[in-house]
Design a protein around this motif. Sequence first.
Motif, PDB file in Angstrom:
ATOM      1  N   ALA A   1       0.641  -1.155  -0.088  1.00  0.00           N
ATOM      2  CA  ALA A   1       0.317   0.122   0.341  1.00  0.00           C
ATOM      3  C   ALA A   1       0.318   1.139   0.249  1.00  0.00           C
ATOM      4  O   ALA A   1       0.140   2.273   0.004  1.00  0.00           O
ATOM      5  CB  ALA A   1      -1.213   0.420   0.725  1.00  0.00           C
TER       6      ALA A   1
ATOM      7  N   ASP B   1      -8.034   1.124  -0.018  1.00  0.00           N
ATOM      8  CA  ASP B   1      -6.451   0.563   1.504  1.00  0.00           C
ATOM      9  C   ASP B   1      -6.839   1.145   2.602  1.00  0.00           C
ATOM     10  O   ASP B   1      -6.470   0.280   3.532  1.00  0.00           O
ATOM     11  CB  ASP B   1      -5.316   1.143   0.589  1.00  0.00           C
ATOM     12  CG  ASP B   1      -4.428  -0.287  -0.868  1.00  0.00           C
ATOM     13  OD1 ASP B   1      -5.429  -1.364  -0.833  1.00  0.00           O
ATOM     14  OD2 ASP B   1      -4.075   0.204  -1.028  1.00  0.00           O
TER      15      ASP B   1
ATOM     16  N   HIS C   1      -5.341  -7.831  -2.121  1.00  0.00           N
ATOM     17  CA  HIS C   1      -6.068  -7.465  -1.097  1.00  0.00           C
ATOM     18  C   HIS C   1      -7.170  -8.211  -0.209  1.00  0.00           C
ATOM     19  O   HIS C   1      -7.389  -8.567   0.389  1.00  0.00           O
ATOM     20  CB  HIS C   1      -5.942  -6.035  -1.083  1.00  0.00           C
ATOM     21  CG  HIS C   1      -4.912  -5.394  -1.526  1.00  0.00           C
ATOM     22  ND1 HIS C   1      -3.835  -5.591  -0.173  1.00  0.00           N
ATOM     23  CD2 HIS C   1      -4.709  -4.212  -2.080  1.00  0.00           C
ATOM     24  CE1 HIS C   1      -2.933  -4.782  -1.176  1.00  0.00           C
ATOM     25  NE2 HIS C   1      -3.238  -4.476  -1.801  1.00  0.00           N
TER      26      HIS C   1
END
Lengths: 392, 218
Positions: free
Chosen positions: A85, A280, A314
């Motif tokens: 990230a 994120d 993710h």
Amino acid sequence: MTLEHLARRYREALPNPSKVDAQARARFLASADAEPRRWTRWPVVAMAALVVAGVITGVVLQPEQLQFRLGEGQFQSAAGVTLSASALMPVSFSDGSTFALEQGALAHLDSLDPRRPVLTLEGGAAQVAVKHHDGRVWLVRAGQWTVEVVGTRFRTAWTPSTQGLDLSMQEGLVRVSGRDGQAWLLSGGHRLIATGDLVVVDPVEASPVVEPVEAPRVVEPVETPRVAPDAGVVGLGRVVDWRALARAGRFAEANRVATGLGLERLRTTAAAPVLLELGDVQRLSDDTTGADATYTRLRSRFPRTRQASEAAFHLGRMAFDATRWAAAEAWSSTAYDEDVTGPFALEALGLALDSAVRAGQPAAAKLHAQRYLARTPDGPRAALARRILGAP
Amino acid sequence: MSRLGASPLQVAVGHVIPLRPRPETALEVSDLVARLRVRDPVALGSFFDQYSPLVTGLLRRCLAGHEVADLRQETFLQLLASLDRIRNPHRLEAWVRSVTLNTLRTEMRRRQWRRFLPFGAPSGEDDEFEIGGTDEASHETRAALRAARRLLSRLPTDERLAFCLRHFEQLELTECAEALGCSLATVKRRLVRAEATLRSHAGEEPALAPWLPREESS
């Protein structure tokens, strides 16, 4: 009568060693702080000194336990964490060192040993600033390369597909070594570029200047969104507040501000990079439901993009963390299949392998294990892969 | 020119040049010494990498046996302990050699004393070799080395060290004198005596015949 012939034969039979004895080197480094032999002349004094030294070392000089945190979050002491990230997540350590991943980079925090903490850069670039601490040597690994750091600042980039390392020193001193034992000492201003077996070290004057690492910019607390709820374009003007908060590591606040802006609106209108950033922020503020929705929307709006693949990765990690092994396997293998050369590919493959094993999917596990070993025979899950394949 | 020194770490325009062996470049000497004083681990590693071959080679040629590894360790610790006594940091190699010789001298004298002690077993000086770092040396070479060791062991410590420096390390006489901490005349005297002793006893070691020209072994 001369003895030169004998001396020459003798010299040839006992030359200087061509290689440094690694064990001897380690032994020397381990005892470099010890006193030399003269202590052995007074065994009693030496024994007393050893006892005192042991007590001091064990009690007074016990190295401080190293911890890390993401952005402004709480310090943690668990190693074995995968970091990603980029700008959203500068990693700082309790000794003042920072490790800021650049966009798209992926790293793994292998060890928080206070004497030899280890970080592995899986791919992408990172800005590293290590604060000097007596007796502490940081190891930053990238493929076959190991960078030993005592106190310095540098930028390093690792491209697994080309085995390319690019390290630019800003200040201090590091030792860079490869698998074959060759090593280089680099100090401020040097740049090392390696591709496969070819290595050059370059005066940095000939290279692009790398800006020094700066601490995350602290943004004033934002109590309420300072923008009209119908703000049209995300990423311009004052609407970037939640992103600025995120870059300062204040994910929970960023998520609150973004929620105030209208998550559904953002998910419908924001560009792919912004959407990935939003996902994120939500993931890092433990809003897994929100992150799941954002990543899923990103994938539906921007299929076949790098951001979509990263979102799949993710999603796989979140499923893994939630012990939803089958979902983790599905998302991770999707992330791998969609971007087999991307910065997350190997980590995704490893995650898929691990998830398949835990989900009780032997066929999938075998397939992932074969792929994994073919891509990275020395990777962190290589032992697991070999076990599954029954390989030695 | 790279600031890393004289090694071929250069970038030609548009080309990448692979490095030759020994790519590690020493720190600036004064910087290295300063970092060694604070036990900087990187400097310690660099220092060992740079001088270990010299120290190991010198120990190995002057003294055989299992204890070479221990003596190397002791030498490096002594080097660290005596950092404050460096007079000229730019002559680091000479200083390393000098400290190694002190370690050797102490060890040789200790071995001499051990012979008189009931529990002072021989150190294995005559039968332990690391020949060229391999085990591939011929039986003949090993036999000649043992014979050479026996021959050298006839020399008093100071003469033996002078002979080693001059003939094995190939130092100039002035360098020998500096390393041994004595005058040029003293080194010359020791060498003359050492060579006379070796010549007079060389014939007692038949295994040395391949290493001596016919007129020398006769």
